[in-house]
Structures are given as structure tokens and as C-alpha cells.
Design a protein around this motif. Structure first.
Motif, short mmCIF file in Angstrom:
data_model
loop_
_atom_site.label_atom_id
_atom_site.label_comp_id
_atom_site.label_asym_id
_atom_site.label_seq_id
_atom_site.Cartn_x
_atom_site.Cartn_y
_atom_site.Cartn_z
N ALA A 132 5.16 -17.38 -6.85
CA ALA A 132 5.87 -16.15 -7.30
C ALA A 132 7.21 -16.07 -6.92
O ALA A 132 8.08 -15.52 -7.70
CB ALA A 132 5.03 -15.04 -6.70
N THR A 177 6.79 -9.49 -11.43
CA THR A 177 6.80 -10.06 -9.98
C THR A 177 7.94 -9.51 -9.02
O THR A 177 7.55 -8.83 -7.87
CB THR A 177 6.76 -11.51 -9.87
N TRP A 205 -2.56 -9.97 -5.08
CA TRP A 205 -2.25 -8.74 -5.87
C TRP A 205 -3.12 -7.49 -5.42
O TRP A 205 -2.57 -6.37 -5.02
CB TRP A 205 -1.99 -8.52 -7.25
#
Ligand code: FES
Length: 247
Positions: A94, A13, A219
Motif C-alpha cells: 500500500a 490509500t 482496513w
């Protein structure tokens, strides 16, 4: 005491988000290679182009912001998009995990001694997400309009690989926006009886299916945004030419 590779997700990440933010920052302040006049391709990083420095044809909504190297050409939309992503429920997870180690993974100790959650300044502002959602819907409409205008060639209507890339990006942006937790709440929240609201119930079931894929869409849209921008930058720089199907 975890012996599995729990650190892999936070490390990936950090690498992914850092690389994307570095690329986006570089491109947003570049202030060139963002528009293809022959096909009316405009990169999403410059949409809407509202600076006095924009090419007139690229400025569909007027040119009123000062032309300054420190002011991005799309300075009207970028702060809202940043707010939308920064306060997104997925991105919060995240970056809390990967950048703040709070906590880095399930059943791994928190990197901090104290935890006040999102109940105080500054994280209380994460609640602004629902308002950022409305702005994101408006900006997605603008991106859709850009994709429509890009069906252009010097002889009129046109369609090329750039259009395919622009439309994939727009469809993915809508999927990400519609999968937002705030969207799901707006559509199906605060209802006591789904049976009395069949249309909202139907919409809510669709949005819920997308919502389960929110992380993936987060993403995928980072990738489609970067690919769209890079493709148009390459065209503008003359690194390659557009594969044309019509016009
Ligand atoms: Fe991620 Fe709203 S929760 S965009």
C-alpha cells in the motif's frame, strides 16, 4: 498508457492512512478520555496502560513508565504494533504504491530511477516482520484480556454496547493477526509432506482462507480500532452514555 482510473487506489490509500495516523497520533498523546471506571472499558490505544500517569484501575500490568507528555501511556506495546503494521506485506504494497509511487500501479512507470528492493538498508529491516508477529500475538492476548475485564458493572458482571464494540475489535484483530503471511508460514511452511502433519495442514488451510482476505482485514482493523477508541473517548467525555443490556 493506461486509461483506466489506476490512480484511484493510491489516492484513497493516502487519504485513508493519513487520516488514521493523524487520529491515532492525536489520541495517543492526548493522555485522557481512555478509561471508563464504571465498566472497565479501556481503549486499545492505551493498552496495556503502564505509565505512572494511568488510572490505577486501568493499569492491569503495573505502572512503571515515567509520566511524561511525550511518552504514550501504552509505550510498551505501540512501537511493536507500529512495526507489525509498517512491515506487513499488505501495508508495504500500500505505501510503496501510494506514498513512494514505486510503482503506483501495475503497468505504470516507477516514480524512481533506481530500484534496490528490500535487499539493502533500510528496507532490509522489513524482514523483522516475523518477529513483530510474535509481539502482535502477545498484544492481541492483552486486548482479549481487556475485553474480558470489561464485562463489568458497578454491581459486578455487566454487558453493554461498549462490550460488543470491544469484542468485535478483538475478534477482528485476531483475524488480521492470524491472516498474516508470517503466521501462514509458521503454521504450514517448511513441510515436505502435508500428509504427515494433518493438524498443521488443517490449520494451514484455515489460515490460508483468512490470508486471502488480509488486505480487507488490514482496513477493517484500522476501522474497528478507531471506532472502539472513539466510542470510549465519547463515553469518557460525556458525549453519550453506554447502552446497557446487563448491569
Ligand atoms: Fe500483514 Fe503479517 S503480512 S500482518
Amino acid at each position: 498508457m493506461r486509461t483506466d482510473r489506476w490512480w484511484l487506489a493510491p489516492v484513497l490509500t493516502v487519504i485513508g492512512l493519513t487520516a488514521w495516523v493523524a487520529y491515532a497520533t492525536f489520541r495517543v498523546f492526548m493522555q485522557k478520555l481512555y478509561w471508563i471506571d464504571a465498566y472497565h472499558y479501556l481503549t486499545p490505544f492505551y493498552s496495556p496502560c503502564v505509565s505512572k500517569g494511568c488510572y490505577p484501575a486501568a493499569a492491569e500490568f503495573g505502572r512503571f513508565l515515567p509520566d511524561n507528555p511525550l511518552i504514550p501511556f501504552a509505550a510498551l506495546s505501540l512501537p511493536f504494533l507500529l512495526l507489525f503494521r509498517l512491515t506487513c506485506y499488505y501495508y508495504r504494497k500500500a505505501y510503496y504504491r501510494s506514498f513512494w509511487l514505486s510503482p503506483p500501479a501495475c503497468a505504470v512507470p516507477d516514480g524512481h530511477a533506481n530500484y534496490s528492493g528490500e535487499t539493502r538498508f533500510p528496507l532490509i529491516f522489513q524482514n523483522a516482520h516475523r518477529y513483530a508477529f510474535y509481539a502482535a500475538v502477545l498484544i492481541s492476548l492483552i486486548n482479549t484480556w481487556d475485553a474480558v475485564l470489561a464485562m463489568h458493572s458497578p454491581s459486578g458482571f455487566g454487558f453493554g454496547l461498549g462490550n460488543v464494540i470491544l469484542w468485535i475489535n478483538v475478534i477482528m484483530l485476531w483475524a488480521y493477526t492470524a491472516s498474516c503471511h508470517s503466521c501462514r508460514h509458521i503454521i504450514g511452511g517448511r513441510l515436505k509432506h502435508f500428509s504427515k502433519h494433518p493438524v498443521r495442514y488443517r490449520l494451514w488451510t484455515w489460515v490460508s482462507k483468512l490470508n486471502a482476505r488480509h488486505m480487507g482485514l488490514a482496513w477493517i482493523t484500522l476501522a474497528t480500532l478507531a471506532i472502539t477508541d472513539f466510542y470510549i473517548m465519547g463515553l469518557a467525555a460525556g458525549w453519550w452514555s453506554d447502552l446497557r443490556f446487563i448491569g
